[in-house]
Design a protein around this motif. Structure first.
Motif, mmCIF file in Angstrom:
data_model
loop_
_atom_site.group_PDB
_atom_site.id
_atom_site.type_symbol
_atom_site.label_atom_id
_atom_site.label_comp_id
_atom_site.label_asym_id
_atom_site.label_seq_id
_atom_site.Cartn_x
_atom_site.Cartn_y
_atom_site.Cartn_z
ATOM 1 N N GLY A 137 0.819 -1.209 0.000
ATOM 2 C CA GLY A 137 0.000 0.000 0.000
ATOM 3 C C GLY A 137 0.850 1.254 0.000
ATOM 4 N N TYR A 138 1.960 1.220 0.737
ATOM 5 C CA TYR A 138 2.832 2.395 0.776
ATOM 6 C C TYR A 138 3.421 2.689 -0.597
ATOM 7 N N ASP A 139 3.829 1.655 -1.299
ATOM 8 C CA ASP A 139 4.383 1.856 -2.642
ATOM 9 C C ASP A 139 3.356 2.511 -3.555
ATOM 10 N N ALA A 140 2.103 2.074 -3.467
ATOM 11 C CA ALA A 140 1.047 2.672 -4.280
ATOM 12 C C ALA A 140 0.780 4.116 -3.848
ATOM 13 N N ALA A 141 0.857 4.358 -2.549
ATOM 14 C CA ALA A 141 0.542 5.675 -2.008
ATOM 15 C C ALA A 141 1.617 6.714 -2.294
ATOM 16 N N THR A 142 2.775 6.297 -2.752
ATOM 17 C CA THR A 142 3.843 7.255 -3.039
ATOM 18 C C THR A 142 4.210 7.294 -4.520
ATOM 19 N N TYR A 143 3.423 6.635 -5.353
ATOM 20 C CA TYR A 143 3.738 6.581 -6.782
ATOM 21 C C TYR A 143 3.716 7.976 -7.401
ATOM 22 N N TYR A 144 2.660 8.743 -7.172
ATOM 23 C CA TYR A 144 2.584 10.095 -7.734
ATOM 24 C C TYR A 144 3.667 10.998 -7.153
ATOM 25 N N ASN A 145 3.889 10.887 -5.850
ATOM 26 C CA ASN A 145 4.890 11.739 -5.191
ATOM 27 C C ASN A 145 6.281 11.548 -5.791
ATOM 28 N N ARG A 146 6.570 10.338 -6.220
ATOM 29 C CA ARG A 146 7.878 10.036 -6.809
ATOM 30 C C ARG A 146 8.146 10.880 -8.048
ATOM 31 N N TYR A 147 7.076 11.280 -8.731
ATOM 32 C CA TYR A 147 7.228 12.029 -9.983
ATOM 33 C C TYR A 147 6.914 13.516 -9.836
ATOM 34 N N VAL A 148 6.652 13.949 -8.608
ATOM 35 C CA VAL A 148 6.339 15.353 -8.353
ATOM 36 C C VAL A 148 7.362 15.992 -7.427
ATOM 37 N N GLY A 149 7.744 15.274 -6.381
ATOM 38 C CA GLY A 149 8.636 15.837 -5.383
ATOM 39 C C GLY A 149 7.858 16.336 -4.184
ATOM 40 N N ASN A 150 8.475 17.193 -3.409
ATOM 41 C CA ASN A 150 7.904 17.680 -2.160
ATOM 42 C C ASN A 150 6.984 18.861 -2.428
ATOM 43 N N ILE A 151 5.725 18.747 -2.029
ATOM 44 C CA ILE A 151 4.811 19.893 -2.136
ATOM 45 C C ILE A 151 4.308 20.307 -0.754
ATOM 46 N N TYR A 152 5.136 20.053 0.260
ATOM 47 C CA TYR A 152 4.871 20.528 1.611
ATOM 48 C C TYR A 152 3.469 20.152 2.112
ATOM 49 N N THR A 153 2.577 21.123 2.275
ATOM 50 C CA THR A 153 1.277 20.855 2.892
ATOM 51 C C THR A 153 0.430 19.869 2.106
ATOM 52 N N GLY A 154 0.675 19.755 0.805
ATOM 53 C CA GLY A 154 -0.124 18.863 -0.017
ATOM 54 C C GLY A 154 0.432 17.464 -0.152
ATOM 55 N N SER A 155 1.625 17.209 0.406
ATOM 56 C CA SER A 155 2.296 15.926 0.161
ATOM 57 C C SER A 155 1.498 14.725 0.665
ATOM 58 N N LEU A 156 0.964 14.820 1.879
ATOM 59 C CA LEU A 156 0.162 13.720 2.425
ATOM 60 C C LEU A 156 -1.051 13.451 1.542
ATOM 61 N N TYR A 157 -1.664 14.507 1.049
ATOM 62 C CA TYR A 157 -2.924 14.346 0.314
ATOM 63 C C TYR A 157 -2.695 13.976 -1.151
ATOM 64 N N LEU A 158 -1.538 14.314 -1.700
ATOM 65 C CA LEU A 158 -1.158 13.751 -2.999
ATOM 66 C C LEU A 158 -0.928 12.256 -2.843
ATOM 67 N N SER A 159 -0.346 11.867 -1.722
ATOM 68 C CA SER A 159 -0.154 10.451 -1.428
ATOM 69 C C SER A 159 -1.490 9.728 -1.307
ATOM 70 N N LEU A 160 -2.463 10.371 -0.677
ATOM 71 C CA LEU A 160 -3.795 9.779 -0.571
ATOM 72 C C LEU A 160 -4.406 9.579 -1.956
ATOM 73 N N ILE A 161 -4.284 10.577 -2.826
ATOM 74 C CA ILE A 161 -4.796 10.436 -4.191
ATOM 75 C C ILE A 161 -4.102 9.278 -4.900
ATOM 76 N N SER A 162 -2.797 9.190 -4.739
ATOM 77 C CA SER A 162 -2.040 8.115 -5.367
ATOM 78 C C SER A 162 -2.528 6.756 -4.896
ATOM 79 N N LEU A 163 -2.773 6.616 -3.606
ATOM 80 C CA LEU A 163 -3.285 5.354 -3.066
ATOM 81 C C LEU A 163 -4.652 5.026 -3.658
ATOM 82 N N LEU A 164 -5.548 6.008 -3.658
ATOM 83 C CA LEU A 164 -6.901 5.779 -4.148
ATOM 84 C C LEU A 164 -6.930 5.399 -5.621
ATOM 85 N N GLU A 165 -5.961 5.904 -6.390
ATOM 86 C CA GLU A 165 -6.011 5.731 -7.833
ATOM 87 C C GLU A 165 -5.105 4.628 -8.371
ATOM 88 N N THR A 166 -4.204 4.112 -7.546
ATOM 89 C CA THR A 166 -3.274 3.087 -8.047
ATOM 90 C C THR A 166 -3.306 1.800 -7.230
#
Length: 389
Positions: free
Chosen positions: A263-292
């Motif tokens: 689950g962690y690998d899926a939850a960080t897939y998008y983040n791997r291609y974006v980088g650090n977005i500070y306040t949005g990082s957790l919620y980009l991870s949530l989107i990545s989990l939901l979608e992958t």
């Protein structure tokens, strides 16, 4: 009646730099970036994209005409504030055309602020069944060229519609926060870049996670077996993984370890291609989990939010049946896949122009295919935004 995330969307600028090429330019082994911190690409923000335009771009596709009438609060979480007095939420409220009788505020606590914004929205809506709150996390992570933090930069925004009877994630009433005064990462007023104690920052993050998780488990009589997946604040993808591994001790069964790791690998897939977005990082991870990742209704997702300085929080949400129908997976894939790679030299030019507020619309907008908000100019310290159709 439940309250939670009814819609969620993200926006990143259309430029990125390849981390392997950045490593080579900095005379560093590429695996230090690709494997050591777990990053493949890094979003690069042009001068025309600041926290207001990125936040509005993230929100515009999920805010309907009916929503504009029902939204009674707009909260922007950021640590990249563009004004020490005026809230960026006011400008985003205007760009989106939301009804005028709405509260608009900005919140700050490093990368953590989007989480208390969501909790505030949830509590605010408890007695307001016909209203909605728009929460936006928008940031540009900048540490300086050739600095130690350079490979953990990025830019982007996440927008979330918080409402009753949400279509994506029901928020549970179980949040546990942990606060500790520590100088692991901070940016005094007037400083263009943050000050960072790298080793302390990693230790403080893991310590905050362990403290908040252990207290959460004690208060609510929960174990890791109760969670389908966990999402973390992800300044870089290996950071959350280190925190997760710190609690996958020998007494945890192998099925749970495997499930949470996958689950962690899926939850960080998008983040791997974006980088650090500070306040949005957790919620980009949530989107990545939901979608992958494969999730089923009523799956419980644990979320760990962290902001240096420091405040951490562990809370959870329950996946809603049919959640996929409320996600625009193809649009998110297109947004990432249709970006333009720029050379390290061009990235450095972009970086300097951003610092100096030098606009170059011919370069930044000429190949833009999407209808977006952008920062057109700054006159007498007044920011002027426009729309590219």
């Amino acid at each position: 009646m439940t309250v939670g995330i009814d819609q969620i969307n993200f926006y990143v600028p259309r430029f990125y730099v390849d981390m392997a090429k950045l490593a080579e330019a900095r005379q560093v082994d590429p695996n230090k970036y690709l494997l050591g911190i777990g990053q493949t690409e890094m979003a690069v923000s042009p001068t025309s994209q600041d926290i207001v335009s990125m936040g509005a771009n993230a929100a515009k596709d999920i805010v309907t005409d009916d929503d504009k009438k029902q939204i009674s609060m707009v909260i922007v979480a950021t640590e990249s504030a563009i004004d020490s007095a005026k809230a960026s939420a006011v400008q985003i409220h205007n760009l989106l055309g939301i009804q005028p009788f709405a509260r608009c505020i900005e919140m700050k606590e490093a990368c953590y602020a989007a989480t208390p914004a969501i909790q505030l929205a949830k509590d605010y809506l408890a007695q307001r069944p016909n209203e909605k709150v728009l929460v936006i996390a928008s940031d540009t992570a900048r540490y300086g060229l050739q600095s130690g933090g350079e490979p953990t930069q990025g830019a982007g925004a996440v927008a979330m519609m918080i409402s009753h009877n949400p279509r994506i994630l029901e928020l549970n009433d179980d949040a546990v926060a942990f606060t500790e005064d520590v100088y692991d990462f901070w940016r005094p007023s007037g400083q263009p870049y943050p000050l960072v104690d790298g080793a302390l920052s990693k230790d403080a993050y893991i310590h905050s996670f362990q403290e908040s998780w252990q207290e959460y488990a004690r208060r609510h009589n929960k174990s890791l077996a109760d969670f389908s997946s966990l999402c973390f604040h992800v300044p870089f993808t290996k950071m959350g993984k280190k925190a997760l591994e710190s609690i996958l001790t020998d007494d945890i069964d192998e099925e749970t370890k495997s499930r949470l790791t996958t689950g962690y690998d899926a939850a960080t897939y998008y983040n791997r291609y974006v980088g650090n977005i500070y306040t949005g990082s957790l919620y980009l991870s949530l989107i990545s989990l939901l979608e992958t990742h494969d999730l089923v209704p009523n799956d419980t997702i644990g979320l760990f939010s962290y902001g240096s300085g420091s405040v951490g929080e562990f809370f959870s949400g329950k996946v809603v049946e049919g959640y996929q129908d409320a996600l625009d997976i193809q649009a998110h894939k297109d947004l990432l896949n249709n970006r333009e790679e720029i050379s390290v030299e061009t990235y450095e030019t972009f970086f300097k122009r951003f610092d100096n507020l030098e606009f170059d619309p011919e370069t930044e907008l000429q190949n833009e295919q999407n209808s977006i908000f952008y920062l057109e100019s700054i006159n007498d310290h007044i920011r002027n935004y426009n729309t590219l159709n």
